[in-house]
Design a protein around this motif. Structure first.
Motif, short mmCIF file in Angstrom:
data_model
loop_
_atom_site.label_atom_id
_atom_site.label_comp_id
_atom_site.label_asym_id
_atom_site.label_seq_id
_atom_site.Cartn_x
_atom_site.Cartn_y
_atom_site.Cartn_z
N SER A 43 0.83 -1.20 0.00
CA SER A 43 0.00 0.00 0.00
C SER A 43 0.86 1.25 0.00
CB SER A 43 -0.91 0.03 1.22
OG SER A 43 -1.79 -1.05 1.19
N ASP A 156 -5.82 -0.93 -4.74
CA ASP A 156 -5.27 -1.44 -3.48
C ASP A 156 -6.21 -2.48 -2.87
OD1 ASP A 156 -3.92 -1.94 -1.21
OD2 ASP A 156 -3.88 0.12 -0.47
N GLU A 157 -5.89 -3.73 -3.09
CA GLU A 157 -6.72 -4.85 -2.61
C GLU A 157 -8.20 -4.56 -2.80
OE1 GLU A 157 -5.47 -6.97 0.68
OE2 GLU A 157 -3.47 -6.10 0.77
MG LIG Z 1 -2.28 -2.63 2.30
#
Ligand SMILES: [Mg+2]
Ligand SMILES: Nc1ncnc2c1ncn2[C@@H]1O[C@H](COP(=O)(O)OP(=O)(O)O)[C@@H](O)[C@H]1O
Lengths: 337, 290
Positions: A43, A156-157
């Motif tokens: 991240s 991000d995910e």
């Molecule tokens: Mg993360």
């Protein structure tokens, strides 16, 4: 010609180095994945590319332009957050139109309509985020980023909060949209299976470093170190001395040997037609059998260590717990680390 | 099961009665004529209320209190909202310091605070001791913890940091992202802490009495003064101002309750309609006066 270049980026918080001399490049239109365990800095890297975090050392270039010191709004990147970050006070339409309004572009209405069409949200234009399911919210977040026609899309995910079924279908859809728009994408996940199915290229990260990069099959079939081998494919990783004892041969050299569970074969201990030209044989006892969908996973205890052996689940062929077996290890499948 | 339910009901009932008796008593006293040797008043009268509402001093005190409240609460919102927003979103490492500063007033008893304030502000560059301005300053500090908690938890609830990130990536400036994304989503939270602060300041006596006293008669000081002259009149004042607090609390509860049921969405509409209603009320009140 590289479209995105990350050049020796380093970043730390207080006394902890989070990104440690990261360099990587992407081509235009590529779908790249940052894969690694939670806390490895994925991240942070993504947020650095977006400009939401600064970097201590290094440069970031997009389309030939050094963006290292630009503010987020000047970078022309789009981002989708794990928790969606939709604006709760705005309808789906207004959420998607937000960026266009800020930029004061023309034809906002038709652009938003097209995007709503693309992410399959027709009929939901006037709904508010809290009235949508998780999957729908994620589509809105995606549309909101894509409508700006960013040079790079950062994810991000984005799917990790969704349940398995919706996740699978959104993976496909995301991939379709990415191909259709031919947009350079950096996707973050901690799920190796997701990374394998979606990516053109995978960057495996560990403790703030990129430890290996390559196509999914490259990464899967030739991991460069123990970490990648264990993280990517549940490899059996065995110390070389131990391995020498087990196979009663010192043919292989190196520190460790890694063997994928699905290349191993099990043969009943009674049988003596073993092909010991191409394989090594290791004696063992079935310790445990578990089933994950269509795969049977045996845990086989040997004199020195345990091995995992994967089989496709065929009817009737099954070793019982406690059965004595030989593990056949194909010589050419042994990867030396 | 059933008997325990009855038991609970009885407990709650007793509690309600316990809390209501003084209030009911006060109310009865405020409308009582002769009331000395009977359980309930022998006769009822609205005289006390009429006297109260005809007293110029009451309106003046009321106006002064309102002025103080509007100034200090307004000042608090104007100063604290941007401060807390900027600290939370852009300088999160200073958050601890801000929190400590905002919680400090809890630890200082009004008497100590008042004495200190009078000392500091009665000479030197800023001589405002004895004026309403010192009271506004003190009230600003008094409500600081409430405003701080309210605003900060609103920002947390909507995950303001991430919303600002998202807005900035979509091309909004810092100010635009505050105005279009953060503010509309925390307005009801701010309103709740504002109303709570108003209710709190309405009944504030210690600071008002010590800092300005009779020089700037607030509703509480007026009340304290009347306490000596007529019990009936005092009761009427208490009931009047209690009704207002009740009204305020009702609004707060309604806003928070609806908030939980239906997060933020129609906030704007709700608040608009709330203000519209208020507006109507005001109109009728003004017409009533004429
Ligand atoms: Mg993360
Ligand atoms: N704002 C921050 N302050 C201090 N440490 C942080 C901050 N953000 C992330 N970290 C640390 O950096 C490391 C990497 O975090 P992150 O990039 O979020 O990992 P990932 O996304 O791979 O799970 C973690 O150890 C985390 O604790």
């Amino acid at each position: 010609m590289n479209y995105v270049t990350i050049d020796q980026v380093t970043k730390g918080y207080e006394n902890q180095v989070v990104l440690n001399d990261i360099s990587l490049t992407l081509k235009k239109g590529e779908f790249a994945t940052l894969l690694g365990q939670s806390g490895c800095g994925k991240s942070t890297l993504l947020r650095s590319i977006a400009g939401l975090e600064g970097v201590d050392v290094g440069r970031i270039l997009i389309d030939g332009k050094d963006i290292t010191n630009l503010s987020p709004r000047q970078r022309e990147v789009g981002m989708v957050f794990q928790s969606y970050a939709l604006f709760p006070n705005m309808s789906v339409f207004d959420n998607i139109a937000y960026g266009l309004k800020m930029k004061k572009v023309k034809n906002i209405k038709s652009k938003v309509k097209n995007m709503i069409d693309m992410v399959d949200l027709i009929g939901k234009e006037e709904s508010y985020p809290h009235q949508l399911s998780g999957g729908q919210q994620q589509r809105v977040a995606l549309a909101r980023a894509l409508v700006m026609e960013p040079k790079v899309l950062l994810l991000d995910e984005p799917l990790s909060a969704l349940d398995a079924k919706i996740r699978k279908s959104l993976q496909k859809e995301l991939k379709r949209i990415q191909k259709e728009l031919d947009i350079t994408t950096i996707f973050v996940t901690h799920d190796q299976e997701e990374a394998m199915t979606m990516s053109d290229r995978i960057f495996v990260m560990n403790k703030g470093k990129v430890v290996q990069s390559g196509s999914p099959s490259e990464i899967y079939t030739s991991p460069v170190n123990t970490f990648v081998a264990k993280f990517i494919g549940n490899y059996n990783v065995c110390n070389m001395e131990v391995f020498h004892k087990l196979v009663r041969s010192t043919e292989l050299k190196g520190n460790e040997v890694a063997i994928r569970p699905e290349v191993l074969q099990l043969v009943s201990a009674g049988e003596d037609s073993l092909d010991l030209q191409e394989n090594w044989g290791i004696k063992g006892v079935i310790k445990d059998v578990s089933m994950t969908g269509n795969v049977l996973r045996y845990e086989v205890e040997t004199d020195e260590s345990a091995f995992l052996v994967d089989y496709l689940h065929h009817r009737g062929e099954m070793f019982e717990q406690g059965a004595r077996v030989h593990i056949l290890v194909p010589k050419k499948e042994c990867i030396i680390l | 099961m059933k008997s325990s339910l009855t038991f609970h009901k009885v407990i709650v009932g007793l509690l309600v009665i316990y809390l209501l008796i003084p209030l009911v008593g006060t109310f009865l006293f405020s409308i009582a004529g002769k009331w000395d040797h009977t359980i309930l008043p022998e006769s009822y009268t609205m005289d006390w209320y009429i006297e109260l509402f005809q007293d110029e001093r009451f309106y003046d005190a009321f106006r002064r209190t309102l002025f103080l409240i509007v100034m200090s609460v307004g000042l608090s919102v104007v100063i604290m909202l941007p401060t807390i927003f900027i600290i939370t979103v852009y300088f999160s490492k200073w958050e601890g310091l801000l929190q400590a500063a905002a919680m400090l007033p809890y630890g200082i008893p009004p008497i100590v605070g008042a004495v200190g304030l009078i000392k500091v502000y009665s000479d030197g560059p800023i001589q405002i001791a004895g004026t309403p301005w010192i009271l506004i300053g003190a009230y600003f500090i008094t409500i600081l913890p409430f405003m701080y908690q309210g605003i900060r938890s609103s920002l947390r609830t909507i995950n303001a940091v991430q919303l600002v990130d998202a807005a900035e990536l979509l091309g909004a400036t810092k100010f635009q992202s505050f105005r279009t994304v953060v503010f509309p989503n925390i307005i009801s939270g701010i309103l709740v802490s504002t109303l709570l602060s108003v209710a709190l300041l309405f009944s504030e006596f210690a600071f008002a009495n010590l800092l300005v006293g009779g020089r700037f008669e607030t509703i509480q000081i007026y009340l304290a003064d009347k306490l000596n002259s007529s019990g009936h009149l005092t009761s009427a004042i208490v009931i009047t101002y209690y009704s207002m607090i009740l009204l305020l609390t009702g609004i707060v509860l309604k806003l928070t309750f609806r908030n939980e049921k239906n997060p933020v969405v129609s906030n704007k509409k709700r608040i608009l309609s709330f203000f519209k209603k208020q507006h109507c009320n005001k109109n009728t009140a003004i017409e009533g006066e004429k």
